[in-house]
Design an enzyme around this catalytic site. Structure first.
Site, PDB file in Angstrom:
ATOM      1  N   ARG A  83     -15.332   0.390  34.216  1.00  0.00           N
ATOM      2  CA  ARG A  83     -14.954  -0.285  35.465  1.00  0.00           C
ATOM      3  C   ARG A  83     -14.217  -1.589  35.177  1.00  0.00           C
ATOM      4  NH1 ARG A  83     -19.583  -1.118  39.792  1.00  0.00           N
ATOM      5  NH2 ARG A  83     -20.121  -2.847  38.419  1.00  0.00           N
ATOM      6  N   LYS A 185     -13.566  -5.159  40.548  1.00  0.00           N
ATOM      7  CA  LYS A 185     -14.506  -6.278  40.624  1.00  0.00           C
ATOM      8  C   LYS A 185     -13.782  -7.566  40.225  1.00  0.00           C
ATOM      9  CE  LYS A 185     -19.413  -6.793  39.513  1.00  0.00           C
ATOM     10  NZ  LYS A 185     -19.898  -7.096  40.849  1.00  0.00           N
ATOM     11  N   GLU A 221     -19.564  -1.898  53.019  1.00  0.00           N
ATOM     12  CA  GLU A 221     -20.501  -2.400  52.007  1.00  0.00           C
ATOM     13  C   GLU A 221     -21.518  -3.342  52.622  1.00  0.00           C
ATOM     14  OE1 GLU A 221     -19.519  -2.716  47.857  1.00  0.00           O
ATOM     15  OE2 GLU A 221     -17.549  -3.423  48.487  1.00  0.00           O
TER      16      GLU A 221
HETATM   17  N1  PLP Z   1     -20.435  -3.765  45.757  1.00  0.00           N
HETATM   18  C1  PLP Z   1     -20.102  -5.001  45.358  1.00  0.00           C
HETATM   19  C2  PLP Z   1     -19.104  -5.751  46.161  1.00  0.00           C
HETATM   20  C3  PLP Z   1     -20.690  -5.555  44.203  1.00  0.00           C
HETATM   21  O1  PLP Z   1     -20.386  -6.786  43.805  1.00  0.00           O
HETATM   22  C4  PLP Z   1     -21.623  -4.785  43.478  1.00  0.00           C
HETATM   23  C5  PLP Z   1     -22.208  -5.305  42.247  1.00  0.00           C
HETATM   24  O2  PLP Z   1     -21.756  -5.075  41.186  1.00  0.00           O
HETATM   25  C6  PLP Z   1     -21.929  -3.498  43.933  1.00  0.00           C
HETATM   26  C7  PLP Z   1     -21.322  -3.020  45.075  1.00  0.00           C
HETATM   27  C8  PLP Z   1     -22.893  -2.642  43.194  1.00  0.00           C
HETATM   28  O3  PLP Z   1     -22.329  -2.125  42.020  1.00  0.00           O
HETATM   29  P1  PLP Z   1     -23.228  -1.752  40.792  1.00  0.00           P
HETATM   30  O4  PLP Z   1     -24.232  -0.781  41.274  1.00  0.00           O
HETATM   31  O5  PLP Z   1     -22.307  -1.140  39.804  1.00  0.00           O
HETATM   32  O6  PLP Z   1     -23.838  -3.007  40.302  1.00  0.00           O
HETATM   33  C1  COI Z   2     -24.141  -7.061  40.659  1.00  0.00           C
HETATM   34  O1  COI Z   2     -24.905  -6.391  41.338  1.00  0.00           O
HETATM   35  O2  COI Z   2     -24.069  -6.957  39.439  1.00  0.00           O
HETATM   36  C2  COI Z   2     -23.259  -8.033  41.251  1.00  0.00           C
HETATM   37  O3  COI Z   2     -22.283  -8.327  40.640  1.00  0.00           O
HETATM   38  C3  COI Z   2     -23.592  -8.578  42.544  1.00  0.00           C
HETATM   39  C4  COI Z   2     -23.296 -10.045  42.720  1.00  0.00           C
HETATM   40  C5  COI Z   2     -24.275 -10.941  42.040  1.00  0.00           C
HETATM   41  C6  COI Z   2     -21.880 -10.395  42.511  1.00  0.00           C
END
Ligand code: PLP
Ligand code: COI
Length: 340
Positions: A83, A185, A221
């Site tokens: 990612r 991200k 989201e």
């Molecule tokens: N959506 C956003 C905007 C986020 O910042 C995150 C965190 O990383 C997620 C979703 C969840 O992603 P993940 O499950 O890969 O941490």
């Molecule tokens: C995560 O879940 O890893 C995130 O990045 C969420 C937030 C702290 C930006």
């Protein structure tokens, strides 16, 4: 260096704590250097850096978990590597090769081994890789040089209450555009979320819910986490959208729902005016893990899912299975866990 007592691990929250070091690597003349561990979490860069003016930066988030027998588990680290590569690609930064990414994370966890919280406290070591454009630059274009770094901090729950339901409010603002950078991200998405996040907090909510930026009719989201819901006939549903971050936790829950809990899984539109089709809902992400959604407020409507105080049975099963895998109590699918 602050010393954490066992008691402290129960209420760590999501904050920066002192660590033994972090990783830093420089990209110059078309290649990454070897990288090293440094003690201080400071960097010296030109104030002309694109990361500071034009938001040319990306980051990741993953966790290291302590198992019952004292080992350390990293969860789906290769997915975070992929990612980050995609994020870098989208904003013209050089990619960090997967092996370099994993090696940097292992180095950081190793040097901070003592800070990986003990098993049984629901806490973990949050790991924050980042890539930033640096160097002297004035026009809107890609930076001449880059830094890839990895920071960490021991953390507890992101949303207060752990597995207790929390309430969210739908915002009229957007964090990303339909064909923008919502799927990667990058910091700009988070800058765009600060205002609505503060509005939601000030109104007493855990965070806000974003609707799809094109029609404002479908859930996108939940703050910095993805949304999921469960229908009355046991289908795991999660939104299909071009403006949300592809959550690794969500992807994992889709597999868990299907393979461990025998549920149907659907990735589709979730209309904000049709929440009655669901019996439970939650937010999922690395930081949030699984946070049950008690109630969603949208204009003058209030929608309660399972309960505002109790976690629903399916959400609990999803949580127990996911965290069981994190902490090594439940057998993970092939390739999900990297043990240090
Ligand atoms: N959506 C956003 C905007 C986020 O910042 C995150 C965190 O990383 C997620 C979703 C969840 O992603 P993940 O499950 O890969 O941490
Ligand atoms: C995560 O879940 O890893 C995130 O990045 C969420 C937030 C702290 C930006």
């Amino acid at each position: 260096m602050e010393v954490l007592r066992l008691e402290d691990y129960k209420n760590l929250g999501f904050n920066v704590r002192d660590t033994f070091g972090n990783y830093i690597s420089y990209y110059k003349d078309g290649k990454w250097d070897e990288g090293k561990i440094q003690k201080e979490d400071t960097i010296t860069i030109s104030a002309f850096s694109t990361a500071l003016h034009y938001g040319q930066q990306a980051f990741e988030g993953l966790k290291a978990y302590r198992t019952k027998d004292g080992k350390i588990n990293l969860f789906r680290v290769d997915e975070n590597a992929k990612r980050l590569q995609n994020s870098c690609d989208q904003i013209l930064m050089p990619k960090v090769p997967t092996e370099k990414f994993i090696d940097a994370i292992k180095q950081v966890v190793k040097v901070n081994e003592e800070l990986v919280p003990p098993y049984g406290y629901g806490a973990s070591l949050y790991i924050r890789p980042y890539v930033i454009g640096v160097g002297r630059n004035l026009g809107v274009k890609a930076a001449p040089e880059y830094i890839f770094g990895v920071l960490c901090s021991p953390v507890g729950s992101y949303f207060k209450g752990g597995l207790s339901p929390v309430n969210f409010v739908v915002t009229d603002r957007d964090r990303a555009a339909p064909n923008g950078t919502g799927q990667v991200k990058v910091g700009g998405n988070y800058a765009a979320s600060l205002y609505s996040h503060r509005q939601a907090k000030e109104a007493g909510y855990a965070d806000c819910i974003y609707l799809d930026p094109l029609t404002h009719t479908k859930i996108d989201e939940v703050g910095a986490a993805n949304f999921f819901a469960v229908t009355k006939d046991m289908t795991f549903v999660t939104p299909s959208s071009s403006s949300i971050l592809p959550s690794i936790t969500k992807k994992s829950l889709m597999h868990i729902a299907k393979e461990y809990l025998n549920m149907n899984v659907e990735v589709r539109d979730v209309y904000i005016n049709n929440l009655d089709e669901f019996s439970e809902a939650g937010a999922c992400g690395t930081a949030a893990a699984i946070t049950p959604i008690g109630r969603i407020d949208y204009h003058n409507q209030q929608h309660v899912f399972y309960s505002e105080t109790e976690v629903g049975p399916v959400t609990r099963k999803l949580y127990d299975t996911l965290t069981g895998i994190y902490f090594g109590d439940i057998k993970a699918p092939e390739g999900w866990i990297t043990q240090l």
